[in-house]
Design an enzyme around this catalytic site. Structure first.
Site, PDB file in Angstrom:
ATOM      1  N   CYS A   2       0.851  -1.185   0.000  1.00 11.28           N
ATOM      2  CA  CYS A   2       0.000   0.000   0.000  1.00 11.28           C
ATOM      3  C   CYS A   2       0.887   1.236   0.000  1.00 11.28           C
ATOM      4  O   CYS A   2       2.112   1.119   0.004  1.00 11.28           O
ATOM      5  CB  CYS A   2      -0.914  -0.034   1.230  1.00 11.28           C
ATOM      6  SG  CYS A   2      -0.027   0.236   2.778  1.00 11.28           S
ATOM      7  N   CYS A   5       3.330   1.187   2.787  1.00 12.92           N
ATOM      8  CA  CYS A   5       4.404   0.224   2.517  1.00 12.92           C
ATOM      9  C   CYS A   5       5.425   0.856   1.577  1.00 12.92           C
ATOM     10  O   CYS A   5       6.639   0.676   1.741  1.00 12.92           O
ATOM     11  CB  CYS A   5       3.851  -1.043   1.874  1.00 12.92           C
ATOM     12  SG  CYS A   5       3.074  -2.177   3.036  1.00 12.92           S
ATOM     13  N   ASP A  29       2.178  13.740   8.435  1.00 10.07           N
ATOM     14  CA  ASP A  29       0.913  13.573   7.718  1.00 10.07           C
ATOM     15  C   ASP A  29       0.827  14.655   6.636  1.00 10.07           C
ATOM     16  O   ASP A  29       1.141  15.820   6.887  1.00 10.07           O
ATOM     17  CB  ASP A  29      -0.264  13.692   8.702  1.00 10.07           C
ATOM     18  CG  ASP A  29      -1.566  13.159   8.115  1.00 10.07           C
ATOM     19  OD1 ASP A  29      -2.087  12.166   8.655  1.00 10.07           O
ATOM     20  OD2 ASP A  29      -2.046  13.733   7.116  1.00 10.07           O
ATOM     21  N   HIS A  45       3.308  -4.726   6.906  1.00  6.13           N
ATOM     22  CA  HIS A  45       1.930  -4.370   6.544  1.00  6.13           C
ATOM     23  C   HIS A  45       0.951  -5.117   7.426  1.00  6.13           C
ATOM     24  O   HIS A  45       0.751  -6.318   7.283  1.00  6.13           O
ATOM     25  CB  HIS A  45       1.648  -4.674   5.066  1.00  6.13           C
ATOM     26  CG  HIS A  45       0.258  -4.280   4.651  1.00  6.13           C
ATOM     27  ND1 HIS A  45      -0.055  -3.006   4.233  1.00  6.13           N
ATOM     28  CD2 HIS A  45      -0.893  -4.969   4.641  1.00  6.13           C
ATOM     29  CE1 HIS A  45      -1.350  -2.941   3.960  1.00  6.13           C
ATOM     30  NE2 HIS A  45      -1.890  -4.118   4.204  1.00  6.13           N
ATOM     31  N   ASN A  86      -7.331   4.920  14.035  1.00  6.33           N
ATOM     32  CA  ASN A  86      -8.670   4.612  13.537  1.00  6.33           C
ATOM     33  C   ASN A  86      -8.707   3.174  13.048  1.00  6.33           C
ATOM     34  O   ASN A  86      -7.784   2.724  12.359  1.00  6.33           O
ATOM     35  CB  ASN A  86      -9.025   5.573  12.392  1.00  6.33           C
ATOM     36  CG  ASN A  86      -9.161   7.006  12.876  1.00  6.33           C
ATOM     37  OD1 ASN A  86      -9.755   7.255  13.924  1.00  6.33           O
ATOM     38  ND2 ASN A  86      -8.600   7.952  12.136  1.00  6.33           N
ATOM     39  N   GLY A  92     -13.182   6.177  10.469  1.00  2.40           N
ATOM     40  CA  GLY A  92     -12.567   7.068   9.484  1.00  2.40           C
ATOM     41  C   GLY A  92     -11.231   6.581   8.969  1.00  2.40           C
ATOM     42  O   GLY A  92     -10.443   7.367   8.430  1.00  2.40           O
ATOM     43  N   THR A  94      -8.737   5.495   6.495  1.00  3.54           N
ATOM     44  CA  THR A  94      -8.662   5.633   5.036  1.00  3.54           C
ATOM     45  C   THR A  94      -7.472   4.903   4.440  1.00  3.54           C
ATOM     46  O   THR A  94      -7.449   4.637   3.240  1.00  3.54           O
ATOM     47  CB  THR A  94      -8.601   7.118   4.621  1.00  3.54           C
ATOM     48  OG1 THR A  94      -7.475   7.729   5.261  1.00  3.54           O
ATOM     49  CG2 THR A  94      -9.877   7.852   5.006  1.00  3.54           C
ATOM     50  N   HIS A  97      -3.251   0.403   6.564  1.00 11.44           N
ATOM     51  CA  HIS A  97      -1.954  -0.012   7.102  1.00 11.44           C
ATOM     52  C   HIS A  97      -1.887   0.665   8.471  1.00 11.44           C
ATOM     53  O   HIS A  97      -1.967   1.896   8.556  1.00 11.44           O
ATOM     54  CB  HIS A  97      -0.820   0.467   6.174  1.00 11.44           C
ATOM     55  CG  HIS A  97       0.558   0.068   6.606  1.00 11.44           C
ATOM     56  ND1 HIS A  97       1.476  -0.523   5.740  1.00 11.44           N
ATOM     57  CD2 HIS A  97       1.197   0.195   7.784  1.00 11.44           C
ATOM     58  CE1 HIS A  97       2.611  -0.737   6.375  1.00 11.44           C
ATOM     59  NE2 HIS A  97       2.467  -0.310   7.629  1.00 11.44           N
ATOM     60  N   HIS A  99      -1.580   2.684  11.565  1.00 13.47           N
ATOM     61  CA  HIS A  99      -0.836   3.928  11.829  1.00 13.47           C
ATOM     62  C   HIS A  99      -1.394   4.601  13.058  1.00 13.47           C
ATOM     63  O   HIS A  99      -2.603   4.585  13.290  1.00 13.47           O
ATOM     64  CB  HIS A  99      -0.883   4.875  10.616  1.00 13.47           C
ATOM     65  CG  HIS A  99      -2.251   5.136  10.078  1.00 13.47           C
ATOM     66  ND1 HIS A  99      -2.932   4.232   9.287  1.00 13.47           N
ATOM     67  CD2 HIS A  99      -3.082   6.197  10.234  1.00 13.47           C
ATOM     68  CE1 HIS A  99      -4.114   4.728   8.971  1.00 13.47           C
ATOM     69  NE2 HIS A  99      -4.236   5.922   9.529  1.00 13.47           N
TER      70      HIS A  99
HETATM   71  P1  AMP Z   1      -6.732   7.559   8.683  1.00  8.55           P
HETATM   72  O1  AMP Z   1      -7.840   8.409   8.125  1.00  8.55           O
HETATM   73  O2  AMP Z   1      -6.751   7.402  10.170  1.00  8.55           O
HETATM   74  O3  AMP Z   1      -6.621   6.239   7.942  1.00  8.55           O
HETATM   75  O4  AMP Z   1      -5.410   8.365   8.404  1.00  8.55           O
HETATM   76  C1  AMP Z   1      -4.735   8.350   7.201  1.00  8.55           C
HETATM   77  C2  AMP Z   1      -3.868   9.575   7.197  1.00  8.55           C
HETATM   78  O5  AMP Z   1      -2.851   9.383   6.230  1.00  8.55           O
HETATM   79  C3  AMP Z   1      -4.597  10.856   6.831  1.00  8.55           C
HETATM   80  O6  AMP Z   1      -4.469  11.794   7.904  1.00  8.55           O
HETATM   81  C4  AMP Z   1      -3.868  11.337   5.570  1.00  8.55           C
HETATM   82  O7  AMP Z   1      -3.723  12.727   5.532  1.00  8.55           O
HETATM   83  C5  AMP Z   1      -2.540  10.611   5.661  1.00  8.55           C
HETATM   84  N1  AMP Z   1      -1.872  10.319   4.403  1.00  8.55           N
HETATM   85  C6  AMP Z   1      -2.388   9.709   3.315  1.00  8.55           C
HETATM   86  N2  AMP Z   1      -1.455   9.556   2.359  1.00  8.55           N
HETATM   87  C7  AMP Z   1      -0.299  10.081   2.871  1.00  8.55           C
HETATM   88  C8  AMP Z   1       1.020  10.231   2.374  1.00  8.55           C
HETATM   89  N3  AMP Z   1       1.370   9.808   1.157  1.00  8.55           N
HETATM   90  N4  AMP Z   1       1.948  10.813   3.183  1.00  8.55           N
HETATM   91  C9  AMP Z   1       1.609  11.246   4.422  1.00  8.55           C
HETATM   92  N5  AMP Z   1       0.381  11.124   4.945  1.00  8.55           N
HETATM   93  C10 AMP Z   1      -0.568  10.563   4.194  1.00  8.55           C
HETATM   94 ZN    ZN Z   2       1.069  -1.376   3.812  1.00 14.02          ZN
END
Ligand code: AMP
Ligand code: ZN
Length: 112
Positions: A2, A5, A29, A45, A86, A92, A94, A97, A99
């Site tokens: 993803c 990853c 972020d 992952h 999350n 929420g 998104t 992976h 985090h």
């Molecule tokens: P969540 O909604 O808890 O899954 O958080 C995913 C977070 O990843 C969001 O706050 C996005 O702004 C952040 N995000 C998505 N793609 C990237 C990226 N390429 N680099 C840094 N942050 C990212």
């Molecule tokens: Zn991943």
């Protein structure tokens, strides 16, 4: 594999890395909600906290130590910070992976 990853394996995805070791990586972020907003992820992952298995418990310890380092580096140790993770759609999530959002640098509200 993803997007996270790709970041952790050093693929050509721009990332502002704050901390990294063998097990975990922390990067900013792209859509920060506070002056300091860093994501701490395991390099492995794992889809979410709910998918952590018994043999992966030590990874959580690595993530905690990484959060501590991030907070020190970001200068938010004294002022305070929040860790958020999350799990699934209603929360929420998104990126599938695991985090942890490490958020600080301003007074945080508590709204849902
Ligand atoms: P969540 O909604 O808890 O899954 O958080 C995913 C977070 O990843 C969001 O706050 C996005 O702004 C952040 N995000 C998505 N793609 C990237 C990226 N390429 N680099 C840094 N942050 C990212
Ligand atoms: Zn991943």
């Amino acid at each position: 594999m993803c997007i996270f990853c790709d970041i952790s394996s050093g693929k050509i995805v721009p990332a502002d890395i704050v901390f990294e070791n063998e097990h975990v990586i922390a990067f900013r972020d792209i859509n920060p909600v506070a002056p300091s907003h860093v994501l701490v992820i395991p390099k492995k992952h794992i889809r979410s906290m709910h998918e952590i298995g018994g043999d992966e418990i030590s990874l959580l310890g690595e993530m905690i130590l990484a959060v501590q380092k991030v907070a020190e580096k970001e200068g938010i140790l004294k002022s305070g910070y929040r860790i958020v993770t999350n799990v699934g759609a209603d929360a929420g999530q998104t990126v599938d992976h695991l985090h942890w959002h490490v958020i600080g640098g301003r007074k945080l509200g508590w709204e849902f």
